[in-house]
Design a protein around this motif. Structure first.
Motif, PDB file in Angstrom:
ATOM      1  N   GLU A 138       5.037   9.601  -7.051  1.00  0.00           N
ATOM      2  CA  GLU A 138       5.859  10.271  -8.052  1.00  0.00           C
ATOM      3  C   GLU A 138       7.063   9.820  -8.501  1.00  0.00           C
ATOM      4  O   GLU A 138       7.463  10.077  -9.655  1.00  0.00           O
ATOM      5  N   VAL A 139       7.666   8.990  -7.958  1.00  0.00           N
ATOM      6  CA  VAL A 139       9.013   8.352  -8.320  1.00  0.00           C
ATOM      7  C   VAL A 139       8.673   7.552  -9.722  1.00  0.00           C
ATOM      8  O   VAL A 139       9.581   7.305 -10.329  1.00  0.00           O
TER       9      VAL A 139
ATOM     10  N   ARG B 130       8.501  12.379 -14.261  1.00  0.00           N
ATOM     11  CA  ARG B 130       9.094  13.691 -13.801  1.00  0.00           C
ATOM     12  C   ARG B 130       9.704  13.570 -12.669  1.00  0.00           C
ATOM     13  O   ARG B 130      10.637  14.159 -12.175  1.00  0.00           O
ATOM     14  N   GLY B 131       9.272  12.481 -11.945  1.00  0.00           N
ATOM     15  CA  GLY B 131      10.087  12.133 -10.566  1.00  0.00           C
ATOM     16  C   GLY B 131      11.395  11.620 -10.638  1.00  0.00           C
ATOM     17  O   GLY B 131      12.383  12.153 -10.113  1.00  0.00           O
ATOM     18  N   LYS B 132      11.534  10.830 -11.774  1.00  0.00           N
ATOM     19  CA  LYS B 132      13.027  10.164 -11.956  1.00  0.00           C
ATOM     20  C   LYS B 132      13.792  11.048 -12.604  1.00  0.00           C
ATOM     21  O   LYS B 132      14.789  11.153 -12.239  1.00  0.00           O
TER      22      LYS B 132
ATOM     23  N   SER C 294      13.735  14.372 -11.678  1.00  0.00           N
ATOM     24  CA  SER C 294      14.297  15.343 -10.643  1.00  0.00           C
ATOM     25  C   SER C 294      15.388  14.332  -9.728  1.00  0.00           C
ATOM     26  O   SER C 294      16.257  15.352  -9.414  1.00  0.00           O
TER      27      SER C 294
ATOM     28  N   GLU D 208      15.205   9.474  -1.383  1.00  0.00           N
ATOM     29  CA  GLU D 208      15.031   9.283  -2.864  1.00  0.00           C
ATOM     30  C   GLU D 208      13.286   9.639  -3.104  1.00  0.00           C
ATOM     31  O   GLU D 208      12.971  10.068  -4.333  1.00  0.00           O
ATOM     32  N   ASP D 209      12.431   9.522  -2.309  1.00  0.00           N
ATOM     33  CA  ASP D 209      11.106   9.663  -2.402  1.00  0.00           C
ATOM     34  C   ASP D 209      10.906  11.116  -2.339  1.00  0.00           C
ATOM     35  O   ASP D 209      10.128  12.034  -2.634  1.00  0.00           O
TER      36      ASP D 209
ATOM     37  N   VAL E  59      12.681  13.816  -2.542  1.00  0.00           N
ATOM     38  CA  VAL E  59      12.899  14.809  -3.576  1.00  0.00           C
ATOM     39  C   VAL E  59      11.908  14.803  -4.554  1.00  0.00           C
ATOM     40  O   VAL E  59      11.769  16.087  -5.086  1.00  0.00           O
ATOM     41  N   THR E  60      11.106  14.010  -4.901  1.00  0.00           N
ATOM     42  CA  THR E  60       9.983  13.942  -5.897  1.00  0.00           C
ATOM     43  C   THR E  60       8.945  14.635  -5.417  1.00  0.00           C
ATOM     44  O   THR E  60       7.915  14.753  -6.304  1.00  0.00           O
ATOM     45  N   TYR E  61       8.724  15.214  -4.134  1.00  0.00           N
ATOM     46  CA  TYR E  61       7.590  16.028  -3.768  1.00  0.00           C
ATOM     47  C   TYR E  61       8.127  17.400  -3.354  1.00  0.00           C
ATOM     48  O   TYR E  61       7.517  18.115  -2.594  1.00  0.00           O
TER      49      TYR E  61
ATOM     50  N   TYR F  77       8.760  19.783  -5.813  1.00  0.00           N
ATOM     51  CA  TYR F  77       8.505  20.560  -6.779  1.00  0.00           C
ATOM     52  C   TYR F  77       6.924  20.558  -7.247  1.00  0.00           C
ATOM     53  O   TYR F  77       6.283  19.519  -6.650  1.00  0.00           O
TER      54      TYR F  77
ATOM     55  N   GLN G 259      -3.631  11.545  -3.743  1.00  0.00           N
ATOM     56  CA  GLN G 259      -4.064  10.674  -4.842  1.00  0.00           C
ATOM     57  C   GLN G 259      -4.380   9.442  -4.745  1.00  0.00           C
ATOM     58  O   GLN G 259      -5.090   8.633  -5.619  1.00  0.00           O
TER      59      GLN G 259
END
Ligand SMILES: Cc1cc2nc3c(=O)[nH]c(=O)nc-3n(C[C@H](O)[C@H](O)[C@H](O)COP(=O)(O)OP(=O)(O)OC[C@H]3O[C@@H](n4cnc5c(N)ncnc54)[C@H](O)[C@@H]3O)c2cc1C
Ligand code: SF4
Ligand code: SF4
Lengths: 427, 463
Positions: A36-37, A41-43, A45, B24-25, B27-29, B31, B93
Motif C-alpha cells: 500500500e505504500v 493513497r498510502g503515501k 495517508s 510507516e507501513d 499506517v497505510t493499512y 483505513y 494481494q
C-alpha cells in the motif's frame, strides 16, 4: 506558499483524497510491490499523519516518499482529480528540510549545479568510460557498468559524447530568411549523451526557416533536484536558466526533453513564487515554452513538402511528463504519421511509465527494471523496428531494456525521424 | 497479546519479505475506502502466498489470541478491512494467481487476491465473462468482493457475486482447512456453505481459493437515455419495462441533484431541469437487442419521458455511460468528503425512497445526490460533507440514521452491496430483530468462539 516551501500548501489536495483506492489500478510501483505504500493513497495517508504530528519524519518515511516515479498515472485515474505529483514533491521537499539530503544525491546535484565541474567530469569520463564501463559489442549500443555501484550492473548507458552538444554549435544557428528566432534549451542528456537528438532538433528547426539560439550559459533544468526535494539547488538552477534565456532575446523556448519542458512550464513559476526579480521572468517564459512536437504541430506548422520516404514500422512510447504532464500525445503521432513510409503500430498501454523517472532508477534500480520489463514486453509485441519517444530519459531506459532483452529495435526521439525524413527528401 | 515473539514467529513461517511491522507501513493499512470511520494501525501486516501460510498465521494468532483482519485491496465502503482492535492484517494481494480456466465447464479457479478485471481479461480470451462488476472492478480482489457479495451495474439481469460462486477453500478460525463445491451445476450435498461464506465479510473464515462460474459474453448491446420531468413517471417507467418482459442488463437512475452536479463538471449535455434520467442498456444476441431496445424506448415514451436518446454509435454509448460514471467523481468535487450509502428497496418503491431522501436532505440542510441501480432498487444516496465541519458531520449522522429507517419501512434493506462492516452494526436489529441478530451471533460463535476473525464487524459479542 508553494509546494516547495511548505507542506501546508498541499492540505487542500489531501482532503480531496477519499481513499477509494482507484490509484491502485494504474500505479507502476504498486503493481510491482503490491504494498500500500507504493500507491498514492498510502503515501497520502503518510503525509496526512505527518501534518497531524502523528508520525515523525524518519529516514524510513523519506524512503517511502522515494517510492514514486511521479508518472502522474494516479492523477489521471483519480475520480477526485487529486494532484498527487504536487503532494509527493512537497513531501520530499519537507523531508529534505527536516532531514537533509541523501549524501549520494547531494554529490550528484552539486555536480549538476556546478556546470564546469560537470563538463570536466563528463569529458574525462568520456575518455575513461572504458575503465569503468564495458562497451557492448556490436552496434553503437552503449556501455554497462563494470562494477555495481548501486546503479545495477545491467543498465545500459549511452556512450558519453566526445564533445558536448552545446560546445559543438555556434551560439546562433542562422538561416537565410528567418521567420522566427527560438532559444533551444537542451537539457543535460542531450548535451552530454544524445547529441544526435540535439542535432535533429536544430536540423528540423532550420529546415523550417527558424533561427536557433543556443545560449551557452544554460545548465541543468533542476528537475532532478526539485523532485528529490533539494529546493535550494533547484532554485539556483532555475535562476541561471531564466537569466540565460532572458539575455538571449528569443521569441520562444524549445525543449525536446519532457522534464525540461515541465521545468519551464510548471516548476520555475512555483520555485520563483514571491521572488521580486525572477517570478515575473518565470511567468513570462512559461507561456512561451514549447515542446518541439507541440511547436511543430501547433505553432509553426512544419513543412510537409520535402519529406523523404523512410520505410519503417514504428511504435511510440508516451513519456509521462509529456503526455500527462503537458497534455502532449497527439502531436508526436501526427508528426510520425506525416512521414511517408512510416507505419505507426501502437503498443499496449503506450502511456504506461517506463520506470526511468530520473534518479528514481538510481535509488530503486530493481524496481525500475521490473517496471521497464513490462514496457519492453509490450514493445516486443508490436514487432516494429523502431521505438520513437519524446524524451531522452525514456530513450535511455527503453534503449537499455531493448538491448538487455536482445531485441533489435532502435530507440529514437520523434524529431530524429523527422530530421531523417527531411534529409532523405533533400537527396 | 502482540509481542516481538509473535513477530519473530510470523517472520519464521512467512519470510521477512512477507511481514511488515514498521510504523510507516502500518499506517497505510489503517483505513479502507470508508469515510467517517475510525482509522487504527495494526500491529503487523502479513502477505501470505499460500494456503499453508494462512494456516500458520491463524495458528499463531490462536496461540497468542490476536485478532486477524483479512484484507484484499481495501476498497470496501463499510469499514470491513479496518483493524479496529489492532492485531494482524492479512492481505491476500500476493495470492493473485488464476489457477485454472475451464472453458468446457465454464468455471475458473482463482486465488483470493486476483483482481476482478484480471479474471475478466483472461475470460474474454475464451469469449466468456465474469459478470459481477462493482465500480471497483479494476482494483477490488475476488476474495474481497466475494466477502462483500458485491453487486454492480449489471445486477438486474446477471445477478450479484453470490450467483457465481460454485465452491471455495477456506481456513477456519481454528486453523482447519475446508473445501466444498465443484464444477457441477447441481450440488445439494450438506448445508449451503457457499451462501454462508459469500458476504461473510471475513468474520467466519479466510478464503484461500474460489471456484467461480463464467458465462458467454453477450454479442450485442444498445444504450438509451430517457429524461423525465417527474420522479413518479420515471419510477413507473422502471416497473413498466420489467412488466413488458424486458430485463435490461443495466437500468440506472440519477436524480436532479446528481444530474446538476454531473452536468456542471462534465458538460456531457444532460438536461439540468429534469427531475430524473434513466440510463438503460439491453444486451444479448443481436436479434434480441433489436427487439428489446424499441420496447424500452416505447415504454419510456408512454410513461411520459420528455426526451429519449438512443446511442447509435459507440461514441454516443460512451457519452451516456460517461455521465453515469461521473456521478461519484462530480459529487466529490462539491465538498471534500463523500458518505456513500447503499440503502436498497424493492424497485417499485424507488420514487418513494428518493422523495424520502430529499425530505431528509432538506431537514438536515445537507446536499445529497441520489443515483444508482434503479433496476434492482439499489440506490446510492451520496452525502457531500466537509469533515472539518463538526456540525455538518453531526447532521450527516442523523440523516444516515433516517435514511436507514426509511429504507426498512419501505420493505428494503440496510445494505444492497456494501456490507455491514463497522458502521451499520448498530442498525442490524432494525432489519433482523433481536432474535435474528442473536442467530447471526450464534453462527459467528460456533465458527469463531474467540472473535479472532475480523472482530467488531457485522456482529459483536453480547455485552
Ligand atoms: C469508488 C467505489 C465504487 C464501488 N462500487 C461498488 C459497486 O458498484 N458495487 C458494489 O457492490 N461495491 C462497490 N464498492 C465496494 C466494494 O465492496 C469493494 O470495492 C469490494 O467488494 C472490496 O474488495 P477489496 O478487495 O477491496 O476488499 P477489502 O475492502 O479489502 O475487504 C472487504 C471485506 O472482505 C474481507 N475479505 C477480504 N479478503 C478476504 C478473504 N480472502 N477471505 C475472507 N474475507 C476477506 C475483509 O475482511 C473485508 O471485510 C465500491 C467501492 C468504491 C471505493
Ligand atoms: S484515486 Fe485519488 S481519491 Fe482515490 S485513493 Fe487514489 S488519490 Fe485518493
Ligand atoms: S505518480 Fe505514478 S508511481 Fe507515483 S504514486 Fe502515482 S501512479 Fe504511482
Amino acid at each position: 506558499m508553494s509546494i516547495y516551501t511548505s507542506l501546508d500548501s498541499v492540505k487542500e489536495y489531501l482532503i480531496k483524497c477519499m481513499k477509494c483506492g482507484n490509484c491502485q489500478a494504474v500505479c507502476p510501483i504498486f503493481k510491482e510491490t503490491l504494498k500500500e505504500v507504493g500507491v498514492a493513497r498510502g503515501k497520502i495517508s503518510l503525509v496526512e499523519r505527518l501534518l497531524d504530528g502523528k508520525i515523525e519524519m524518519t529516514e524510513g518515511l523519506a524512503d517511502r516518499f522515494s517510492l514514486c516515479t511521479t508518472c502522474m498515472a494516479c492523477n489521471a485515474n483519480c475520480p477526485n482529480a487529486v494532484p498527487f505529483d504536487k503532494i509527493i514533491l512537497a513531501a520530499r521537499a519537507e523531508a529534505v528540510r527536516r532531514k537533509g539530503l541523501h549524501p549520494i544525491k547531494k554529490v550528484i546535484f552539486k555536480t549538476l549545479k556546478l556546470q564546469r565541474l560537470f563538463d570536466f567530469g563528463m569529458k574525462t569520463g568520456s575518455k575513461f568510460q572504458g575503465l569503468a564501463m564495458k562497451r557492448i559489442e556490436g552496434k553503437d549500443y552503449g556501455a554497462r557498468l563494470r562494477f555495481d555501484v548501486g546503479l545495477g550492473k545491467d543498465k545500459v548507458f549511452p556512450n558519453l559524447a566526445p564533445k558536448t552538444f552545446r560546445s559543438s554549435y555556434k551560439k546562433v544557428v542562422e538561416v537565410p530568411h528567418p521567420k522566427m528566432r527560438v532559444g533551444f534549451f537542451t537539457g543535460c542528456m542531450i548535451n552530454y549523451f544524445y547529441t544526435d537528438m540535439g542535432k535533429a532538433v536544430v536540423d528540423v528547426l532550420t529546415a523550417n526557416d527558424i533561427e536557433v539560439i543556443i545560449p551557452s550559459e544554460q545548465g541543468c533544468c533542476g528537475i532532478p533536484a526539485s523532485v528529490n526535494g533539494d529546493i535550494a539547488s533547484a532554485k539556483d538552477m532555475a535562476k541561471r536558466n531564466l537569466q540565460a534565456f532572458e539575455n538571449a532575446g528569443a521569441d520562444a523556448i524549445i525543449v525536446s526533453c519532457s522534464s525540461c519542458g515541465s521545468a519551464w512550464k510548471h516548476s520555475y513559476g512555483e520555485l520563483m513564487e514571491g521572488d521580486p526579480e525572477y517570478q515575473a521572468i518565470a511567468d513570462k517564459w512559461k507561456k512561451k515554452t514549447y515542446d518541439i512536437n507541440e511547436f511543430l504541430v501547433k505553432v509553426v506548422p512544419f513543412k510537409k513538402e520535402g519529406l523523404g520516404r523512410i520505410d519503417r514500422k514504428v511504435t511510440y512510447h508516451d513519456p509521462c511528463h509529456l503526455n500527462r504532464g503537458q497534455g502532449i500525445n497527439k502531436e508526436p503521432r501526427e508528426i510520425l504519421k506525416s512521414i511517408p513510409g512510416i507505419q505507426l503500430i501502437e503498443m499496449k498501454e503506450p502511456g504506461r511509465c517506463c520506470g526511468m523517472a530520473g534518479s528514481f532508477s538510481i535509488v530503486h534500480p530493481d524496481l525500475s527494471l521490473k517496471i521497464s520489463d513490462k514496457k519492453i514486453a509490450d514493445i516486443a509485441g508490436t514487432k516494429t523496428e523502431t521505438v520513437a519517444t519524446g524524451c531522452p530519459a525514456c530513450r535511455l531506459q527503453l534503449h537499455s531494456g531493448v538491448v538487455n532483452a536482445g531485441l533489435d529495435q532502435n530507440v529514437v526521439h520523434v524529431i530524429q525521424l523527422l530530421a531523417e525524413s527531411y534529409a532523405e527528401g533533400r537527396k | 497479546m502482540f509481542t516481538t515473539e509473535v513477530l519473530h514467529e510470523l517472520i519464521k513461517v512467512l519470510g521477512k519479505e512477507n511481514v511488515l511491522s514498521e510504523k510507516e507501513d502500518l499506517v497505510t493499512y489503517s483505513y479502507d475506502a470508508t469515510a467517517a470511520v475510525p482509522s487504527v494501525e495494526p500491529d503487523v501486516v502479513v502477505t501470505p502466498t499460500s494456503t499453508e501460510h494462512v494456516v500458520e498465521i491463524v495458528k499463531i494468532a490462536n496461540r497468542y489470541k490476536i485478532p486477524i483482519y483479512p484484507r484484499g485491496s481495501g476498497t470496501n465502503l463499510s469499514g470491513g478491512a479496518i483493524p479496529i482492535k489492532k492485531g494482524i492484517v492479512l492481505t491476500t494481494q500476493k495470492m493473485n494467481k488464476i489457477l485454472e480456466l475451464d472453458a468446457d465447464n465454464l468455471t475458473a479457479m482463482v486465488q483470493p487476491g486476483v483482481i476482478i478485471q484480471d479474471l475478466n481479461n483472461e475470460a474474454v480470451k475464451h469469449g466468456l465473462i465474469y459478470p459481477p462488476d462493482p465500480g471497483t472492478v479494476s482494483t477490488a480482489t475476488m476474495g474481497g468482493s466475494v466477502s462483500e457479495c458485491s453487486g454492480g451495474l449489471r445486477g438486474l439481469k446477471y445477478g450479484v457475486t453470490k450467483h457465481y460462486i460454485m465452491g471455495m477453500e477456506l481456513v477456519l478460525a481454528n486453523g482447519d482447512v475446508i473445501k466444498w463445491g465443484g464444477k457441477t451445476v447441481k450440488n445439494v450435498s450438506g448445508y449451503d456453505l457457499t451462501a454462508l461464506f459469500t458476504g461473510a465479510e471475513g468474520t467466519l473464515g479466510i478464503i484461500t481459493k474460489l471456484l467461480v462460474k463464467l458465462i458467454p459474453a453477450p454479442e450485442a448491446r444498445k444504450s438509451l437515455l430517457a429524461v423525465f420531468d417527474d420522479l413518479d413517471k420515471a419510477g413507473n417507467a422502471i416497473s413498466d419495462i420489467i412488466r413488458n418482459k424486458v430485463i435490461p442488463a443495466t437500468l440506472e437512475i440519477m436524480d436532479k441533484v446528481t444530474i446538476g452536479t454531473v452536468e456542471n463538471f462534465t458538460h456531457a449535455g444532460l438536461p439540468t431541469d429534469a427531475e430524473a434520467v434513466l440510463l438503460i442498456e439491453v444486451d444479448g444476441y443481436k436479434e434480441v437487442v433489436e427487439r428489446e431496445a424499441p420496447v424500452v424506448e416505447r415504454v419510456c415514451r408512454e410513461n411520459g419521458a420528455v426526451d429519449i436518446k438512443v446511442a447509435k454509435t459507440d461514441q454516443e454509448r460512451d457519452l451516456i455511460w460517461f455521465a453515469r460514471r461521473n456521478a461519484l467523481p462530480s459529487l466529490a468535487q462539491v465538498k471534500p468528503a463523500l458518505v456513500l450509502e447503499d440503502a436498497t428497496v424493492p424497485r417499485s418503491k424507488i420514487p418513494n425512497v428518493i422523495k424520502e431522501i430529499r425530505r431528509i436532505a432538506e431537514k438536515y440542510n445537507l446536499m445529497i445526490g441520489t443515483y444508482g441501480h434503479a433496476g434492482d432498487g439499489n440506490l446510492h444516496p451520496t452525502i457531500v460533507i466537509d469533515p472539518r465541519d463538526q456540525d455538518e458531520v453531526h447532521r450527516m449522522e442523523q440523516a444516515v440514521d433516517e435514511i436507514f429507517k426509511a429504507a426498512i419501512s419501505l420493505e428494503g434493506t440496510l445494505s444492497g452491496e456494501h456490507g455491514i462492516g463497522i458502521g451499520k452494526v448498530k442498525y442490524l436489529p432494525l432489519e433482523f430483530g433481536e432474535a435474528g441478530v442473536n442467530t447471526i451471533r450464534r453462527i459467528k460463535e460456533a465458527l469463531d468462539p474467540n472473535y479472532l476473525l475480523n472482530p467488531g464487524k457485522m456482529v459483536t459479542k453480547e455485552e
